[in-house]
Scaffold this active site. Structure first.
Site, mmCIF file in Angstrom:
data_model
loop_
_atom_site.group_PDB
_atom_site.id
_atom_site.type_symbol
_atom_site.label_atom_id
_atom_site.label_comp_id
_atom_site.label_asym_id
_atom_site.label_seq_id
_atom_site.Cartn_x
_atom_site.Cartn_y
_atom_site.Cartn_z
ATOM 1 N N LEU A 767 58.216 65.073 20.321
ATOM 2 C CA LEU A 767 57.082 65.077 19.398
ATOM 3 C C LEU A 767 55.812 64.573 20.056
ATOM 4 C CD1 LEU A 767 58.709 63.730 16.112
ATOM 5 C CD2 LEU A 767 57.963 66.056 16.582
ATOM 6 N N GLU A 769 54.190 61.668 23.400
ATOM 7 C CA GLU A 769 54.431 60.712 24.478
ATOM 8 C C GLU A 769 53.187 59.864 24.653
ATOM 9 O OE1 GLU A 769 56.070 60.615 29.101
ATOM 10 O OE2 GLU A 769 55.657 62.524 28.087
ATOM 11 N N GLY A 770 53.345 58.547 24.563
ATOM 12 C CA GLY A 770 52.232 57.636 24.723
ATOM 13 C C GLY A 770 52.361 56.817 25.985
ATOM 14 N N ALA A 771 51.552 55.753 26.035
ATOM 15 C CA ALA A 771 51.564 54.905 27.223
ATOM 16 C C ALA A 771 52.824 54.065 27.298
ATOM 17 C CB ALA A 771 50.327 54.003 27.215
ATOM 18 N N PHE A 772 53.480 53.825 26.156
ATOM 19 C CA PHE A 772 54.606 52.897 26.151
ATOM 20 C C PHE A 772 55.932 53.547 25.769
ATOM 21 C CE2 PHE A 772 50.748 50.591 24.918
ATOM 22 C CZ PHE A 772 50.676 49.672 25.953
ATOM 23 N N ALA A 773 55.909 54.713 25.132
ATOM 24 C CA ALA A 773 57.162 55.242 24.615
ATOM 25 C C ALA A 773 57.090 56.764 24.505
ATOM 26 C CB ALA A 773 57.477 54.632 23.251
ATOM 27 N N LYS A 795 62.547 56.830 19.031
ATOM 28 C CA LYS A 795 61.477 56.247 19.830
ATOM 29 C C LYS A 795 62.114 55.555 21.025
ATOM 30 C CE LYS A 795 57.181 53.658 19.566
ATOM 31 N NZ LYS A 795 56.213 52.948 18.688
ATOM 32 N N ASP A 891 46.633 47.769 15.651
ATOM 33 C CA ASP A 891 46.374 49.042 16.352
ATOM 34 C C ASP A 891 46.099 50.142 15.331
ATOM 35 O OD1 ASP A 891 46.013 50.697 18.502
ATOM 36 O OD2 ASP A 891 48.131 51.130 18.774
#
Length: 1058
Positions: A767, A769-773, A795, A891
């Site tokens: 779905l 992709e971020g900086a942490f997960a 996640k 956030d």
């Protein structure tokens, strides 16, 4: 000087209102005026030039302006390191086309003796075509002439005796090739540019040609020999290489500089670590002091209440506690008019070291045991018990080290313990904590149980009054006591002869209590969970046993359970007054004990008629112990201590199944009666949290402590988060839907099945992709139920992150059930050695950022006002609910608001239903900090830094206020918000010219961006009501049509993604 400062403030005010196109001209006029009127004030002129540099540093149209370059050269005169300053200007692109910069820079290097570097600067300026070209080339020719003049005297002295430095140079000339000679190292080795080597070679060739020309002018120097030694002119500081009789090599010089730099870095690192430790120690001391003050206040209140209630104690029955159980072999029903058990911690043990407990947690235990279990004038409640055995599981005790004997080589114990309370309406005080035991009633009512020395200091006098116990003829003895125990209990038997029934009566060992069965969180979360994770055991009132001497009939035990096990079911109801130092202290304190040894007649067992009011107004808890085997041969005397412990145990391994029995009808009815009581659950929760222990590492604060403001630099520091998690009263691993795996995180790939316990997961696609997960969409089903199938998200994070799961669980616990759908729901957490997988609810229709981008492709370009108001009202309500739980999201931004299927299905008045707040990884639990804590760190998302971060002011909840304002701004204008400070007032940089409801939005942004301080936060409810009123007045007829249109857009967007 004050006059100059006033003049400068006036000049700044003038520049703020300046609307011309040449601000540098205004600065030039002002600096000339200062130089004419204050020629001797060099310091102020330097300050003024520094302000000018900062003002025009990033304005590229002035980078090659002759006026700005002139001021840069003036400012360089006041700089101690001109070379570094010129390098800074060159890197910023300032003066790259100006010859004056290169001439001044090269002149400084020539004065420092760095001739090679100065030559490279001249050549760089000529290469960049700096203006005026003729002036730069002329200066370069003069520089070369000066360089030649320096070399000529050295040529005439080549036949003279050489000094040590010249010998070194000669060796280098004769032993090195021309290619190596071109790589001579200048003084500033670290800052030399890459083009120096080539420029050096050009310079040597030019010098060689000039020497030949001089030889034609009747110079006696040989053209074939003289130029070569001159080409080897040393371009470094000889003093650093020659120290007396020793010489350094370049590598040694570099090593010396490297060691110095490493020492400096190490010193800086140690200083930084010291400051962190100092801050952490101050933080812990503040917490400890705060909680100590609160506990002192509660203890004083307890003392006052105890003194007031003491005269009426003879007419008041008590509430007593028990851990009841049933032997898995006999499975017989136990009945008693009162289930009471007051357990103690072993104070001294001959065979093993006692586990030391800090003084502060003991005080908390004292407060809880006194406040949570007051006496009540209510009838008794018998609790028949039945149970079934548990299979291969183990009860792990994490708070104290106790001894647990095993009943067989393959037998392990499981203790699933809650709290049990029963009410006694007899005037006498029975003792039925040890099963079906008969005892003689006593007219002495039990005094409050005290567990800390400090509390004893306050209420010691309450226990000193003489008592008149009843006389009983029953003097049966406990057959399982050994000689030491008999000798100890004989002291009480002697007292029983003269003053009453104080002897030890016939006591039967308790078997394991019936277990509690809970079939997971399927009803709460809608996701089948692995059923092999038993609940953490919480045993109230258990105490440790001393090491017993070996007997012929004693069961063997392994060293595995010597220290980290819990003995379930064994109770000895000895409550003493002051903390005893030896066995003799028990003898003197026996007649002052709150619950002496009795038998209780079996015919007094009655069933109360009114079961609904059994625990109607009492702060009581019900506890149920479940143990597999509890047949223990007591072979040695036990030493009792007055400290009552609360032991929590959990099973982190998800591979061990657990089964359990069910409540009997009376026990279930008692629990339902407890649920109907008018207990203040918030008070009970605070007190239970306090009871978990106030260790130095734990930073959880009491909810009603008015502590002064405390500053924490970075609430997202990894070490701080680990510290907070390790100090929780209820660890993350104790949740029933948390699973720990002793393996590494598997590589998650799409179109692949994974087995997580009994949960079978099929990963559909990625779905986001971020900086942490990474977030995957998955389809899951229970292995034992092939028909169950449901979509969810996975996640995946590396390393493991249990903090987000903790925040999600705390939100579900603290929020009202009707608002749970507004926030992301985690079904389970799987913690691996190097990562974690959070299984959560799926939201299929994209984020609010997707909605904003969808409207950019329409004719309106931005979201309609009606939808902006609808979503804004819901956002303000969400944040208000989160803040009421003392949690900061941290956030808030458009891509953290997401739309689920509820948005499409709901057709009620709440048109924003289906909007949910996600991504709790940056959240802050303010309950874990002292009340009034503020922060000074900055978040990593630069576009969402609140004004307090930009102005280096403390903040806490303001970060969420700014996040809401920035999200609403993004919906209004279709772009991210940038803020500016005008006269101390923060405003958005965008223009609000044709924006509908301009006054309302200007007031909204002014309130959200200009919060006075951390203790005076604006009312979100007030802003929400204003928007709601405007929405009803202006858009009540349009909102449903706009919402239906958005649903169509979202559905088409979802299909396009497939």
């Amino acid at each position: 000087m004050d006059n100059l400062e006033n003049v400068f403030r006036m000049f700044e005010a003038h520049m703020q209102s300046y609307t011309g196109n040449d601000p540098l001209g205004e600065w030039e006029s002002f600096i000339k005026w200062v130089e004419e009127n204050f020629p001797d004030n060099k310091e102020y002129l330097m300050t003024l030039l520094e302000h000018l540099m900062k003002e025009f540093l990033h304005k590229k149209n002035y980078h090659n302006d002759s006026r700005f370059i002139n001021y840069c050269l003036k400012f360089a005169e006041y700089n101690s390191d001109r070379h570094q300053f010129f390098e800074f200007l060159y890197n910023q692109g300032i003066g790259t086309k100006s010859s004056y910069i290169y001439m001044s820079w090269a002149g400084h290097l020539e004065a420092q003796g760095e001739l090679q570097h100065a030559s490279a600067i001249f050549q760089t300026g000529i290469h960049n075509e700096a203006e005026p070209k003729e002036l730069l080339q002329q200066q370069y020719r003069l520089f070369q002439a000066r360089l030649t003049g320096i070399h000529l005297p050295a040529q005439a002295t080549t036949s003279e005796p050489l000094h040590s430095a010249q010998i070194l140079n000669q060796v280098m000339m004769t032993n090195s090739s021309p290619e190596k000679n071109s790589a001579c190292v200048p003084k500033s080795q670290g800052s030399e540019c890459s083009g120096v080597a080539s420029s050096t070679c050009d310079e040597k060739s030019n010098m060689e040609q000039r020497v030949i020309m001089i030889s034609k002018s009747e110079c006696s120097v040989s053209s074939s020999v003289a130029p070569k030694p001159e080409a080897q002119q040393v371009m470094y500081c000889k003093e650093k290489l020659i120290r007396g009789d020793s010489e350094f090599s370049f590598e040694e010089l570099r090593a010396q500089k490297y060691n110095q730099r490493k020492k400096h870095e190490q010193w800086v690192s140690e200083d930084r670590n010291y400051m962190k430790r100092k801050e952490a120690n101050a933080f812990e001391e503040q917490l400890l002091k705060q909680k100590m003050d609160e506990l002192h206040k509660k203890l004083h209140q307890v003392v006052e209440l105890s003194h007031k209630d003491l005269p009426a104690s003879e007419n008041r029955p008590d509430v007593s506690l028990v851990c009841v159980g049933q032997n898995t072999c006999s499975q017989q029903e136990l009945r008693g008019p009162s289930l009471s058990s007051i357990s103690h911690q072993t104070s001294e043990s001959s065979g093993e070291k006692p586990q030391e407990e800090p003084s502060v947690p003991l005080m908390v235990n004292a407060v809880n045991s006194t406040l949570l279990f007051p006496a009540a004038n209510l009838p008794a409640l018998p609790v028949p018990v039945s149970g079934q055995s548990l299979t291969d599981s183990r009860c792990v005790n994490q708070s104290v080290h106790e001894f647990m004997p095993q009943c067989g080589p393959e037998t392990k114990e499981v203790c699933e313990t809650n709290k049990v309370a029963s009410i006694n309406d007899f005037h006498t005080t029975p003792n039925t904590s040890l099963g079906m035991v008969q005892g003689t009633p006593c007219k002495v009512q039990p005094s409050p149980t005290v567990h800390t020395k400090e509390a004893l200091g306050f209420i010691m006098d309450m226990f000193q009054a003489p008592t008149l116990p009843d006389i009983s003829d029953d003097k049966d003895e406990w057959p399982s006591l050994d000689q030491n125990e008999d000798a100890f209990e004989a002291q009480f038997q002697k007292n029983a002869v003269s003053s009453g029934d104080w002897g030890v009566k016939k006591i039967m060992t308790l078997s394991s209590a019936f277990p509690i069965f809970e079939d997971g969180n399927k009803e709460n979360y809608g996701l089948p969970q692995p059923k092999n994770k038993p609940l953490g055991a919480r045993t109230f009132g258990e105490r440790s046993l001393s090491k017993y001497s070996s007997r012929s009939n004693e069961m063997p035990h392994t060293d595995e359970f010597m220290d980290d096990s819990t003995v379930c079911g064994i109770r000895c109801n000895k409550t003493l007054a002051p903390s005893p130092k030896s066995i003799g202290d028990f003898t003197s304190a026996a007649q002052l004990s709150s619950t002496p040894f009795h038998k209780f007649p079996a015919d007094l067992v009655q069933i109360p008629e009114d079961k609904e009011n059994v625990v109607a107004t009492q702060y009581t808890h019900m506890a149920l112990d479940s143990c597999k085997e509890n047949i223990v041969d007591l072979s040695k005397g036990r030493k009792l201590g007055p400290i009552q412990e609360k032991i929590s145990a959990s099973l982190p391994c998800p591979s061990q199944p657990a089964t359990g029995g069910l409540f009997t009808q009376e026990a279930v009815f008692g629990l339902e009666a407890f649920k109907c009581t008018g207990i203040d659950h918030a008070t009970v929760e605070d007190l239970s949290d306090a009871n978990a222990g106030l260790q130095v590492e734990c930073v959880q604060t009491l909810g009603n402590v008015n502590a002064p403001s405390f500053t924490v630099e970075n609430p997202w520091d990894d070490e701080l988060i680990l510290k907070l998690l390790s100090g929780l009263s209820k660890p993350v691993t104790s949740y029933s839907n948390t699973f720990e795996w002793q393996s590494k995180l598997p590589a998650i790939k799409t179109k692949t099945e994974y087995q997580l316990g009994s949960l079978l997961v099929y990963v559909n696609h990625l779905l986001g992709e971020g900086a942490f997960a990474q977030v995957f969409e998955a389809i899951h089903g229970d292995v034992r139920n092939a028909k169950s199938e449901q979509k969810c998200i996975l996640k995946v994070q590396r390393p493991a992150n249990s903090w987000e799961f903790y925040i999600g669980m705390q939100l579900m616990e603290r929020l009202k059930p009707e608002v749970h759908h507004m926030f992301i729901k985690f079904y389970s957490a799987h913690l691996f050695k190097n990562g974690s997988i959070l299984v959560g609810e799926l939201y299929s229709y994209g984020t609010l950022l997707n909605v904003i981008n969808l409207y950019k492709n329409t004719s309106e370009k931005v979201m309609p006002q009606a939808l902006v108001l609808t979503f804004a009202i819901r956002m303000l309500y969400m944040v208000e609910q989160v803040h009421s739980c003392e949690i900061i999201h941290g956030d808030i931004k458009p891509d953290n608001f997401i739309l689920g299927h509820r948005f499409l299905e709901q057709a009620d008045e709440d048109l924003a239903t289906g909007l949910a707040l996600i991504d709790l990884g940056q959240s802050i639990d303010m309950k874990l900090f002292p009340k009034g804590t503020v922060f000074t760190g900055k978040c990593e998302t630069s576009g969402f830094q609140c004004p307090e971060m930009l102005s280096n002011k403390p903040w806490n909840y303001q970060i969420d206020y700014f996040g809401v304002a920035a999200t609403i701004y993004c919906m209004l204008f279709g772009s991210y918000m940038k803020v500016k400070n005008e006269g101390g007032v923060w405003k958005p940089e965008g223009l609000f010219r044709r924006l509908p409801h301009l006054d309302m939005w200007e007031e909204f942004f002014h309130i959200m961006l200009n919060i006075p301080d951390c203790h005076n936060l604006p009312s979100l409810d007030f802003l929400r009501q204003n928007m709601k009123k405007l929405l009803e007045q202006q858009y009540s007829n349009k909102i449903k049509t706009l919402r239906n249109r958005l649903i169509v857009m979202l559905s088409e967007y979802k299909r396009s993604r497939k």
